[in-house]
Design a protein around this motif. Structure first.
Motif, PDB file in Angstrom:
ATOM      1  N   TYR A 148       0.847  -1.192   0.000  1.00 49.60           N
ATOM      2  CA  TYR A 148       0.000   0.000   0.000  1.00 49.60           C
ATOM      3  C   TYR A 148       0.882   1.241   0.000  1.00 49.60           C
ATOM      4  N   VAL A 149       0.598   2.178  -0.944  1.00 48.23           N
ATOM      5  CA  VAL A 149       1.412   3.398  -0.991  1.00 48.23           C
ATOM      6  C   VAL A 149       0.584   4.668  -0.797  1.00 48.23           C
ATOM      7  N   GLY A 150      -0.713   4.615  -0.954  1.00 46.34           N
ATOM      8  CA  GLY A 150      -1.504   5.821  -0.756  1.00 46.34           C
ATOM      9  C   GLY A 150      -2.833   5.754  -1.479  1.00 46.34           C
ATOM     10  N   THR A 151      -3.510   6.874  -1.560  1.00 46.17           N
ATOM     11  CA  THR A 151      -4.799   6.901  -2.234  1.00 46.17           C
ATOM     12  C   THR A 151      -4.804   7.991  -3.303  1.00 46.17           C
ATOM     13  N   VAL A 152      -5.693   7.843  -4.281  1.00 47.98           N
ATOM     14  CA  VAL A 152      -5.884   8.882  -5.299  1.00 47.98           C
ATOM     15  C   VAL A 152      -7.363   9.224  -5.360  1.00 47.98           C
ATOM     16  N   GLU A 153      -7.640  10.477  -5.744  1.00 46.28           N
ATOM     17  CA  GLU A 153      -9.030  10.923  -5.828  1.00 46.28           C
ATOM     18  C   GLU A 153      -9.696  10.381  -7.084  1.00 46.28           C
ATOM     19  N   ASN A 154      -9.068  10.673  -8.215  1.00 44.65           N
ATOM     20  CA  ASN A 154      -9.686  10.309  -9.482  1.00 44.65           C
ATOM     21  C   ASN A 154      -8.915   9.157 -10.114  1.00 44.65           C
ATOM     22  N   LYS A 155      -9.417   7.953  -9.910  1.00 44.54           N
ATOM     23  CA  LYS A 155      -8.593   6.814 -10.321  1.00 44.54           C
ATOM     24  C   LYS A 155      -8.547   6.653 -11.843  1.00 44.54           C
ATOM     25  N   GLU A 156      -9.625   6.965 -12.543  1.00 45.04           N
ATOM     26  CA  GLU A 156      -9.605   6.838 -14.008  1.00 45.04           C
ATOM     27  C   GLU A 156      -8.497   7.697 -14.596  1.00 45.04           C
ATOM     28  N   ASP A 157      -8.452   8.957 -14.147  1.00 44.43           N
ATOM     29  CA  ASP A 157      -7.427   9.887 -14.633  1.00 44.43           C
ATOM     30  C   ASP A 157      -6.034   9.375 -14.320  1.00 44.43           C
ATOM     31  N   PHE A 158      -5.906   8.902 -13.068  1.00 46.40           N
ATOM     32  CA  PHE A 158      -4.597   8.450 -12.590  1.00 46.40           C
ATOM     33  C   PHE A 158      -4.080   7.294 -13.441  1.00 46.40           C
ATOM     34  N   VAL A 159      -4.968   6.320 -13.674  1.00 51.65           N
ATOM     35  CA  VAL A 159      -4.567   5.137 -14.449  1.00 51.65           C
ATOM     36  C   VAL A 159      -4.248   5.538 -15.880  1.00 51.65           C
ATOM     37  N   GLU A 160      -5.110   6.369 -16.439  1.00 47.59           N
ATOM     38  CA  GLU A 160      -4.920   6.766 -17.836  1.00 47.59           C
ATOM     39  C   GLU A 160      -3.598   7.519 -18.006  1.00 47.59           C
ATOM     40  N   THR A 161      -3.317   8.439 -17.063  1.00 49.91           N
ATOM     41  CA  THR A 161      -2.072   9.202 -17.135  1.00 49.91           C
ATOM     42  C   THR A 161      -0.866   8.269 -17.053  1.00 49.91           C
ATOM     43  N   LEU A 162      -0.941   7.343 -16.103  1.00 55.10           N
ATOM     44  CA  LEU A 162       0.169   6.384 -15.956  1.00 55.10           C
ATOM     45  C   LEU A 162       0.440   5.672 -17.269  1.00 55.10           C
ATOM     46  N   ARG A 163      -0.632   5.229 -17.909  1.00 56.15           N
ATOM     47  CA  ARG A 163      -0.477   4.450 -19.135  1.00 56.15           C
ATOM     48  C   ARG A 163       0.077   5.314 -20.263  1.00 56.15           C
ATOM     49  N   GLN A 164      -0.447   6.547 -20.347  1.00 52.08           N
ATOM     50  CA  GLN A 164       0.044   7.454 -21.402  1.00 52.08           C
ATOM     51  C   GLN A 164       1.524   7.753 -21.210  1.00 52.08           C
ATOM     52  N   GLU A 165       1.888   8.011 -19.971  1.00 59.51           N
ATOM     53  CA  GLU A 165       3.298   8.344 -19.691  1.00 59.51           C
ATOM     54  C   GLU A 165       4.192   7.140 -20.013  1.00 59.51           C
ATOM     55  N   ARG A 166       3.678   5.980 -19.731  1.00 59.90           N
ATOM     56  CA  ARG A 166       4.448   4.773 -20.039  1.00 59.90           C
ATOM     57  C   ARG A 166       4.667   4.638 -21.541  1.00 59.90           C
TER      58      ARG A 166
END
Lengths: 377, 600
Positions: free
Chosen positions: B10-28
Motif C-alpha cells: 500500500y502506498v496511498g490513495t488517489v481521488e480520481n482513479k480513471e485519470d490516474f490510471v490513464e495518465t500512468l499508461r500514457q506516460e508509459r
C-alpha cells in the motif's frame, strides 16, 4: 399316523420371514408338497449362507472401496445442490465410517403428523422449530445515554407470525437479565439497570447480549426448509436436536430422523444408530449412482456398533480393539503399539490375517483355515 | 478514493482513479516512466495495482486509439524495408506489453475488422495468443484448449533431427528419426522457427477405421510394408562415460583389460571386444553384459594387512558394461582428458529402432497411441485407386475428444499431396475448410474426404466409405525397447532379502498391500504364502528364551548366544522381513519372545 405340520419342524432352521413367504405362496398345497418345498428351501438357504472361512471383512472393504475411488472425482460437482448445504460423496462416507462426533452438516428430516403433514400451518410449524434469537424480534435498539436505558422496538409483524405476545418477550428479558427493570411502553420495551452505577460500556455489552438471547424454537436448529415429498410436507433442518423435536406435538417421532449418528445412539439407542449408519452410507452411495450390496455396509455398521457404543474405523476406534499387537502396529502409529505391548508384556496369538502375512505363514482364511483334528504321532 | 498498491504494498490513495490510471499508461507509452510497469484498475475493490516486479509474463499488443490501431500501413512498409525495428515500434508506443493483470482492463480485438470504439488493443496476430509449440498445431482454433496443450506437449517428445552436429556430440539418450519430412499442412510458425531445418515427423496416409479391434482404446495399426520402407525408423544413441579417478595415497584407476585375479572379474567372454587399451572398437555389436570400457580400481578400504600382502592383486573390477536389457553397435569412441587432467573415455552406442508393437506415435492434435498391430502390406485395406494406408486410426478417438483439427488436417494433407503444395493451417488464419473440400472435388475425389475401400484380406468392398488422407505423424521417444521388463528370479536387496525394485536393477513387480488383499478375499491362503516366499528364511529359535539362535555349519550344531548349548533349538520358517523386524525390536529395547508350538 398324523402328519405333523411341516412348518413346525423347520422352525429355527429357516428364518421366520422365509417360512411365512412359503406359507403365503402355497396356500392350498398338500402337506407332502409343502414338506418337499420346505426341504428345497432349506437346502437353498443353507447354500446361500456364507461359507466358513470366507473373508467377509476384506470383501466388504473392497466392495465399498472400489466404487469409492470413483466417488472422489464426483464429489466436487454435486456439492450444494439444494438450498441447504449438505456434505456428500467421499467426505461424508469418511465422516460416517470414522465415527466423527462433530459432523460437518448436521441435519434432520422432520416428518409431521396429520393434518400438519398435509400443509396445515406449515410455515408456522417450521418457524416453531427454528431456533430464533431476540435479534429477529427486535427491529431497532436504541441506547439512551442520558438515562442509561435501552429501548427495544419490536417487530410486530414477526411477533404475529410466530404468535407470541409482547409480554412474553418482556418475560424472557426479565429472566435472562436479572438486575434490570423491563417495562413495556406502547410498541417498545425499555430496559434500565436497577443498580445506580452503570457505565456506557456495560450498556453496549448488554445490547449485544440481548441480540443473541434465545427466544424461541429448538436449540441448535439454524435453518428450516419445508419440502413437499410425494404427498406430504417434510421439514428439513440444518442442525439437529432430536430430543427437543420429539417433544413437539406435531412431530411424527416414528419417522423423524437425524443424520447425526451419535445423537441417534443417545436418543434412540445403539440399534437405531446401526441402522442410521447403514442408511446414511446407502444415501451417499445411491446419490452417486453406485451400487454396493447392503450386506457389506451392514457388516461395517455391525463392527462399529458391536461394543454398544459407536466406534469409528480408525486407530482410536475399532482398530484399537484388535487383540493382535502386530495387527495394530501394521495399521497406524506402530511404535506406540510396540512399546505399549512390550511394557505390558502382550502376547500375540497370531490368530488373524495380517500377522500371518507378516510372518509369511498361511493366513487363517479360506484354504488356510481348516486344520488337522487328529494328532499326528 | 481509490487505494494504490505498488508491487503489492500500500502506498496511498488517489481521488480520481480513471485519470490516474490513464495518465500512468500514457506516460508509459511516451517512455517517461518505465515500459516495464503495468497498471490494473480493480473495479471490485476500488483499488489500483501497479506492478514493476520481475518474473511477470507479458505479451505485446498493438495499441488502439478511438477504434483505430496505431500501427499503420506506413509502419509495415518501413518494417519490410528494414528502416525501423520492433523496438522502434515499442518506443513509439505503437506496441505495448501487457501482463496478466493489465489484460483484465483491456479489450482486445482479434482482427482489425472487429475494432470498435471500446477496444483498447489489437492482436498483432491471433496466433500470438498461444506459445511457439502450440502454434505448430494446424487448425488449432477448431479445438478444445486442453487438446492443443496435449498436442504441443506431444510434439516436444517427438523424434526428429535435433542438431546437425550430432555425430560429434555426446548427448545422453538421443533419438534421431531417419527420414524426417516437412509437414504438408504447415503453420507460419513452421517457417518462423525454421522447422525445415529440424523436422520431427513424417507425412503418412491415414485411414480412419478399425481393424479387427487391434486399434481400440487409442491403439494404432501400422502397415508392415511402410515400416519396411523406412516409416518411423530411428536410431537411439547412448554414451557410456568413465574416467581414471585419482584417490588418496597415489592410487589411480586404470583403463585396461582387467587381469583375471582382479576382484569381481566377470568372464573372459564379457571382455572379448576390448582392444589392448581396454576400450572397445567401433562397430562392435554388443549385447547386455558386454564390457565397453575395461577398468580396474584400487581397493576401497586399505587395511594394514592387505598393504603388505604382495602376493595377490587386491584391485577391484569397475568396468563399464552394456546395461541389462540393452544392445547396440559401438558408434563412436572418444578418448580425452577432463578438467582435472584425468583420462576420460566416452563410448557412444547406437541402436536402430524399427517401429514395433508398443511404440508410441501421435498426430499433432494430442491424438497419441501405441501400435497395437503391424499388418502385412497385402492385408491392409486399399482404396479404389490402389492407395494403401500406412496407419489405421480408430474413429472412437474423436467424438469424446472433439479434435476437429485432426480431421481437417487429414483432408488438408490430402489436398496438399495431390496439389503438390503446402497447405496453410495457421490458427485463425488457415485456409478455409470449404476451399479444401472444393479443391478435393476438383481432383475427382469425394468432397468429404471419404473413399471406397476394400478389405485387404478378402478383397470385399467395405459397406461404408472410409475417411482417408494424409497426415503428419510423429514418433514419440517412448519405445517399448526401453521399457519392456519381466523377471522370474534375480537380484535381491541386501537389507530385506526382497527382490530389487525397478527395471534398471532387473527388479521384481511388487505385489502390494491391496494386491495382497485380493488373495485374502479369494481365500487363497496357501497361494498367498507361496507368492510371498521371495524372502523366505529358516532360522533356529531357542525354546528357552524365544530369541534367534545360531547354527554352526562346521560342527552342525546349534546354540543359543543367551542360554548356551543345553537348550532345545528348533528351526522355523519366516519371512526375512519379519526376522529383520524382530532385530529392530531388539534394537529398540523391546524383547520379542517367540513361543513355539507344534502346528499339528
Amino acid at each position: 399316523m398324523m402328519m405333523t405340520n411341516p412348518f413346525d419342524s423347520y422352525k429355527g432352521k429357516i428364518p421366520v420371514k422365509i417360512l411365512e413367504e412359503v406359507k403365503e405362496s402355497l396356500p392350498k398345497a398338500s402337506l407332502k408338497k409343502i414338506s418337499d418345498a420346505l426341504q428345497t428351501v432349506y437346502k437353498e438357504y443353507q447354500e446361500a449362507k456364507i461359507a466358513p472361512g470366507e473373508a467377509v471383512g476384506i470383501i466388504a472393504a473392497e466392495s465399498i472401496g472400489e466404487p469409492g475411488t470413483q466417488m472422489t472425482l464426483n464429489t466436487f460437482h454435486f456439492a450444494g445442490v439444494s438450498e441447504l448445504n449438505v456434505t456428500v460423496g467421499l467426505p461424508r462416507i469418511i465422516e460416517i465410517l470414522d465415527g466423527r462426533r462433530d459432523i460437518k452438516t448436521p441435519m434432520m428430516e422432520i416428518y409431521l403428523k396429520k393434518p400438519w403433514s398435509q400443509g396445515k400451518d406449515i410455515k408456522k410449524v417450521a418457524l416453531q422449530i427454528k431456533e430464533t434469537t431476540l435479534k429477529e424480534v427486535i427491529s431497532e435498539i436504541l441506547i439512551n445515554i442520558a438515562e442509561f436505558s435501552i429501548e427495544l422496538k419490536l417487530n410486530k409483524a414477526y411477533l404475529k407470525d410466530v404468535g407470541v405476545q409482547q409480554g412474553t418477550v418482556v418475560k424472557i428479558l426479565e429472566k435472562s437479565f436479572k438486575g434490570y427493570s423491563v417495562k413495556l411502553k406502547e410498541d417498545s420495551i425499555i430496559m434500565k439497570s436497577r443498580s445506580k452505577q452503570e457505565s456506557l460500556n456495560e450498556l453496549y455489552k448488554i445490547k449485544e447480549k440481548i441480540k443473541d438471547t434465545y427466544f424461541k424454537g429448538v436449540k441448535g436448529v439454524s435453518q428450516v426448509l419445508p419440502v413437499k415429498r410425494s404427498n406430504e410436507f417434510v421439514i428439513i433442518t440444518a442442525g439437529t436436536n432430536l430430543k427437543e423435536v420429539f417433544k413437539l406435538d406435531f412431530v411424527d417421532e416414528a419417522r423423524t430422523v437425524s443424520n447425526d449418528i451419535y445423537e441417534i445412539a443417545e436418543v434412540l439407542g445403539i440399534e437405531a444408530a446401526r441402522q442410521a449408519i447403514i442408511n446414511e452410507v446407502n444415501k451417499v452411495i445411491d446419490a452417486q449412482g453406485l451400487n454396493v450390496d447392503k450386506r457389506h455396509i451392514m457388516l461395517v455398521a455391525d463392527t462399529m456398533c458391536s461394543s454398544g457404543s459407536i466406534k469409528g474405523i480408525t486407530r482410536y476406534g475399532v482398530v484399537r480393539e484388535k487383540s493382535s499387537v502386530l495387527a495394530r502396529a501394521s495399521f497406524e502409529t506402530p511404535i506406540k503399539h510396540i512399546i505399549g505391548a512390550s511394557v505390558t508384556g502382550e502376547v500375540d496369538e497370531l490368530n488373524s490375517v495380517i500377522e500371518n502375512v507378516m510372518l509369511n505363514q498361511p493366513v487363517p482364511i479360506g484354504t488356510g483355515l481348516p486344520g488337522l483334528v487328529t494328532k499326528v504321532k | 478514493m481509490a487505494e494504490v498498491y505498488l508491487n503489492g504494498k500500500y502506498v496511498g490513495t488517489v481521488e480520481n482513479k480513471e485519470d490516474f490510471v490513464e495518465t500512468l499508461r500514457q506516460e508509459r507509452r511516451k517512455g517517461k516512466i518505465s515500459r516495464n510497469i503495468n497498471v490494473l484498475e480493480d473495479f471490485q475493490t476500488d483499488s489500483i495495482y501497479i506492478d514493476s516486479s520481475r518474473g511477470r509474463v507479458r505479451r505485446p499488443l498493438i495499441v488502439v486509439k478511438n477504434g483505430q490501431p496505431l500501427l499503420t500501413e506506413k509502419h509495415v512498409q518501413q518494417l519490410e524495408k528494414n528502416e525501423i525495428s520492433w523496438s522502434d515500434l515499442v518506443n513509439q508506443g505503437v506496441i505495448e506489453y501487457l501482463d496478466a493483470s493489465e489484460e483484465e482492463n483491456a479489450l482486445v480485438a482479434f482482427f482489425p475488422e472487429d475494432l470498435t470504439e471500446e477496444h483498447t488493443h489489437l492482436e498483432i496476430t491471433p496466433l500470438a495468443m498461444v506459445g511457439l509449440c502450440t502454434s505448430l498445431v494446424p487448425f488449432g482454433n477448431f479445438n478444445h484448449g486442453v487438446r492443443l496443450l496435449q498436442g504441443s506437449k506431444n510434439q516436444k517428445q517427438a523424434l526428429g533431427f535435433y542438431a546437425a552436429n550430432y555425430p560429434v556430440r555426446m548427448d545422453m539418450d538421443v533419438n534421431l528419426l531417419h527420414t524426417p519430412q516437412i509437414p504438408i499442412v504447415k503453420s507460419v510458425m513452421h517457417e518462423i522457427s525454421a522447422f525445415d531445418k529440424h523436422p520431427c515427423g513424417q507425412n503418412i496416409i491415414v485411414a480412419v477405421m478399425g481393424y479387427e479391434g487391434y486399434n481400440m482404446e487409442d491403439a494404432i495399426v501400422l502397415n508392415k510394408g511402410s515400416i519396411e520402407r523406412g516409416l518411423g525408423r530411428s536410431t537411439y544413441y547412448r554414451p557410456s562415460i568413465t574416467e581414471e579417478l585419482r584417490y588418496s595415497g597415489g592410487l589411480v584407476d586404470e583403463i585396461c583389460v582387467p587381469d583375471k585375479d582382479v576382484k569381481g572379474y566377470r568372464s573372459e567372454k564379457d571382455y572379448r571386444f576390448l582392444e589392448d587399451d581396454g576400450i572397445i572398437f567401433p562397430e562392435a555389436k554388443v549385447d547386455a553384459g558386454d564390457v565397453i570400457i575395461g577398468k580396474t580400481s584400487p581397493p576401497r578400504f586399505l587395511s594394514s594387512l592387505e598393504e603388505y600382502n604382495l602376493s595377490a592383486s587386491s584391485r577391484r573390477e569397475s568396468s563399464v558394461a552394456v546395461k541389462h536389457g540393452e544392445k547396440g553397435v559401438v558408434d563412436f569412441v572418444l578418448i580425452t582428458e577432463n578438467m582435472e587432467g584425468n583420462k576420460l573415455v566416452q563410448v557412444r552406442i547406437r541402436d536402430e529402432r524399427i517401429p514395433e508393437m508398443g511404440d508410441k506415435f501421435t498426430s499433432r492434435h494430442g491424438q497419441k497411441g501405441v501400435i497395437g498391430l503391424v499388418v502385412p502390406h497385402a492385408e491392409m485395406p486399399f482404396t479404389a485407386s490402389g492407395i494403401v494406408p500406412d496407419l489405421l486410426f480408430s474413429p472412437h478417438g474423436v467424438p469424446s475428444r472433439m479434435t476437429i483439427s485432426h480431421l481437417i488436417e487429414l483432408v488438408g494433407g490430402k489436398v496438399g499431396a495431390l496439389k503438390g503444395e503446402f497447405i496453410n493451417g495457421t490458427m485463425f488464419e488457415s485456409e478455409s475448410e470449404d476451399d479444401i473440400r472444393k479443391a478435393l472435388k476438383e481432383f475427382g475425389f469425394r468432397e468429404n474426404g471419404t473413399e471406397t475401400m476394400y478389405n485387404g484380406r478378402t478383397g470385399e468392398k467395405f459397406k461404408v466409405k472410409i475417411y482417408v488422407g494424409n497426415m503428419y505423424y510423429l514418433k514419440l521417444k517412448h519405445m517399448v525397447a526401453n521399457k519392456i521388463h519381466a523377471r522370474a528370479r534375480g537380484p535381491i536387496q541386501l537389507l530385506t532379502r526382497q527382490p530389487t525394485e525397478g527395471r534398471a536393477k532387473e527388479g521384481g513387480l511388487r505385489l502390494g498391500e491391496m494386491e495382497k488383499d485380493t488373495f485374502v478375499a479369494h481365500g487363497a491362503s496357501l497361494l498367498l504364502k507361496e507368492r510371498f516366499d521371495s524372502d523366505r528364511t529358516v532360522v533356529p529359535i531357542c525354546e528357552s528364551c524365544g530369541l534367534i539362535a545360531v547354527h554352526n555349519e562346521y560342527k552342525n550344531k546349534s546354540y543359543c548366544p543367551v542360554c548356551g548349548d543345553n537348550v532345545e533349538i528348533n528351526n522355523i520358517e519366516l519371512s526375512y522381513a519379519f526376522k529383520l523386524l524382530l532385530d529392530e525390536f531388539k534394537a529398540m529395547g523391546v524383547y520379542p519372545k517367540l513361543k513355539l508350538e507344534n502346528k499339528y
